[in-house]
Design a protein around this motif. Sequence first.
Motif, PDB file in Angstrom:
ATOM      1  N   PRO A 263       0.808  -1.222   0.000  1.00 32.73           N
ATOM      2  CA  PRO A 263       0.000   0.000   0.000  1.00 32.73           C
ATOM      3  C   PRO A 263       0.841   1.272   0.000  1.00 32.73           C
ATOM      4  CG  PRO A 263      -0.891  -1.582   1.567  1.00 32.73           C
ATOM      5  CD  PRO A 263       0.421  -2.117   1.113  1.00 32.73           C
ATOM      6  N   ALA A 264       1.947   1.263   0.743  1.00 36.27           N
ATOM      7  CA  ALA A 264       2.811   2.448   0.795  1.00 36.27           C
ATOM      8  C   ALA A 264       3.445   2.707  -0.574  1.00 36.27           C
ATOM      9  CB  ALA A 264       3.888   2.271   1.858  1.00 36.27           C
ATOM     10  N   LYS A 265       3.867   1.647  -1.242  1.00 38.48           N
ATOM     11  CA  LYS A 265       4.470   1.810  -2.569  1.00 38.48           C
ATOM     12  C   LYS A 265       3.442   2.320  -3.578  1.00 38.48           C
ATOM     13  CE  LYS A 265       7.930  -1.810  -1.844  1.00 38.48           C
ATOM     14  NZ  LYS A 265       8.392  -3.156  -2.232  1.00 38.48           N
ATOM     15  N   LYS A 266       2.221   1.838  -3.472  1.00 40.32           N
ATOM     16  CA  LYS A 266       1.167   2.312  -4.375  1.00 40.32           C
ATOM     17  C   LYS A 266       0.894   3.800  -4.153  1.00 40.32           C
ATOM     18  CE  LYS A 266      -2.422  -0.129  -5.401  1.00 40.32           C
ATOM     19  NZ  LYS A 266      -3.654  -0.939  -5.342  1.00 40.32           N
ATOM     20  N   GLU A 267       0.942   4.207  -2.890  1.00 42.18           N
ATOM     21  CA  GLU A 267       0.729   5.623  -2.592  1.00 42.18           C
ATOM     22  C   GLU A 267       1.866   6.467  -3.156  1.00 42.18           C
ATOM     23  OE1 GLU A 267      -1.057   9.082  -0.848  1.00 42.18           O
ATOM     24  OE2 GLU A 267      -1.739   7.142  -1.601  1.00 42.18           O
ATOM     25  N   LEU A 268       3.083   5.970  -3.059  1.00 43.68           N
ATOM     26  CA  LEU A 268       4.226   6.692  -3.635  1.00 43.68           C
ATOM     27  C   LEU A 268       4.057   6.862  -5.143  1.00 43.68           C
ATOM     28  CD1 LEU A 268       7.353   5.164  -1.844  1.00 43.68           C
ATOM     29  CD2 LEU A 268       6.359   7.422  -1.494  1.00 43.68           C
ATOM     30  N   LEU A 269       3.599   5.817  -5.798  1.00 46.33           N
ATOM     31  CA  LEU A 269       3.386   5.897  -7.243  1.00 46.33           C
ATOM     32  C   LEU A 269       2.320   6.939  -7.577  1.00 46.33           C
ATOM     33  CD1 LEU A 269       3.495   2.096  -8.089  1.00 46.33           C
ATOM     34  CD2 LEU A 269       5.225   3.799  -8.687  1.00 46.33           C
ATOM     35  N   ARG A 270       1.281   6.969  -6.773  1.00 41.62           N
ATOM     36  CA  ARG A 270       0.220   7.958  -6.987  1.00 41.62           C
ATOM     37  C   ARG A 270       0.750   9.377  -6.805  1.00 41.62           C
ATOM     38  NH1 ARG A 270      -3.314  11.127  -4.560  1.00 41.62           N
ATOM     39  NH2 ARG A 270      -2.424  10.747  -2.485  1.00 41.62           N
ATOM     40  N   LEU A 271       1.706   9.528  -5.909  1.00 40.58           N
ATOM     41  CA  LEU A 271       2.266  10.848  -5.615  1.00 40.58           C
ATOM     42  C   LEU A 271       3.351  11.262  -6.613  1.00 40.58           C
ATOM     43  CD1 LEU A 271       2.504  10.494  -1.725  1.00 40.58           C
ATOM     44  CD2 LEU A 271       0.919  11.963  -2.997  1.00 40.58           C
ATOM     45  N   GLY A 272       3.664  10.391  -7.572  1.00 36.05           N
ATOM     46  CA  GLY A 272       4.616  10.752  -8.626  1.00 36.05           C
ATOM     47  C   GLY A 272       6.068  10.561  -8.279  1.00 36.05           C
ATOM     48  N   ILE A 273       6.364   9.569  -7.430  1.00 35.85           N
ATOM     49  CA  ILE A 273       7.745   9.365  -7.011  1.00 35.85           C
ATOM     50  C   ILE A 273       8.645   8.944  -8.171  1.00 35.85           C
ATOM     51  CG2 ILE A 273       7.502   6.928  -6.396  1.00 35.85           C
ATOM     52  CD1 ILE A 273       9.496   9.655  -4.483  1.00 35.85           C
ATOM     53  N   VAL A 274       8.065   8.248  -9.168  1.00 34.30           N
ATOM     54  CA  VAL A 274       8.878   7.829 -10.318  1.00 34.30           C
ATOM     55  C   VAL A 274       9.356   9.047 -11.097  1.00 34.30           C
ATOM     56  CG1 VAL A 274       8.781   6.678 -12.566  1.00 34.30           C
ATOM     57  CG2 VAL A 274       7.861   5.542 -10.532  1.00 34.30           C
TER      58      VAL A 274
END
Length: 409
Positions: A263-274
Amino acid sequence: MVREKMNDLYLSVPSFFKCPISMDVMRSPVSLCTGVTYDRTSIQKWLESGHNTCPATMQVLNSTDVVPNLTLRRLIRFWSDSYLFCPQSQASFNNHLAFESIRKLISSEETDEVLLSSLSKIVELAKFSEEGRESLATSEGFLPMLARILKSSNEVEVVELVVTTLDLILFTKEVKERLKKINLDDAFFSPFILVLQKGHLDARISAARVLESLALFDYESRRLIAEQKGLLNELCHLTNTLTNQTAIDAGLAAIIAISTSRPAKKELLRLGIVRTAGRILSGSENTVTVMEKAMKVLEMVSTSTEGRVAISDDENCISGVVQRLMKVSTAATENGIVVIWNVCYLSRDRSAQEATIGSNGLTKVLLVMQSNCSAIVRQMCKDLVKVFRVNSKSCLASYETRTTHITPY
């Protein structure tokens, strides 16, 4: 540490503040050629009485010259001044530590003004020396006191000072073990969001560092931190809106420590970490440690299908990873190979293969394979070479067609 009693108030005095001859706190510390420091008056009396040895070591002195120990003098003066805010100690205790009086002051119900003043003294004390930090950290009841203040205050200035203090003293296993015994619940972690949103930059950096340390305690701590609504968003904000390398580094380190769950990784992806990591790797102004952490973040998210898709969709990210292979550090290179392997070999993503080959990725992978990399990474390189050699001509042609196409205005 030496404890002295004055007017029924026990105060701790570091032993190195005391002259080895008089055992009093030194007023003018000076050092002999042996490296031992004494109060000027005491050592002068010793030398003037005909002695030619160091009183502490009994070594014969090659020289009787003394050198002022300015660092120790400033340290003693600072500790002395820290007592001036305590009315009980203005006259007779001005050469003693203020730890006990500060702790008693903060433990009671005090006004915000007094609380801020006391916390400011603690921060000054912690910043000044390692001895001060150790004494604060090991003082009985000090960490629970900070936790109580953190949970009960909604004043950003107060929370900033508590977080800064925690950042300064969270450096030993002993301190971390003591903190583990405290109830680290939502009420403890939620004030960090306040600091990250409204605090000064130094306090925001401290908040990220403390969160990183706490996240490394155990899975439960990581879960509690990751589930704080808006916290990951603020850490991402710290990494993608500033040019301060220390802030970016602290933000990425906290993100890496916290975001181990799906879940934390999915949230990071949503926040544009890539996108953020890709921009960091493509830039020329970032430090080695910042680029290492950006590569580590990409390696983390590339373990999920959603992460691999996000990396493949961001062409700058792939080119940034390839660009930094063999140019940052061994750790960054190996993490970069894992990222490329995940998107190009595991997922067989055509656009990722095209972007990698178009960025001279095949040559870079061959160089890594011939370097002193780990066995696992070498095998990943071999897998990638097979894929790239099979698809290199068509991938390169497709990549060149896409990158040279100019859209008319």
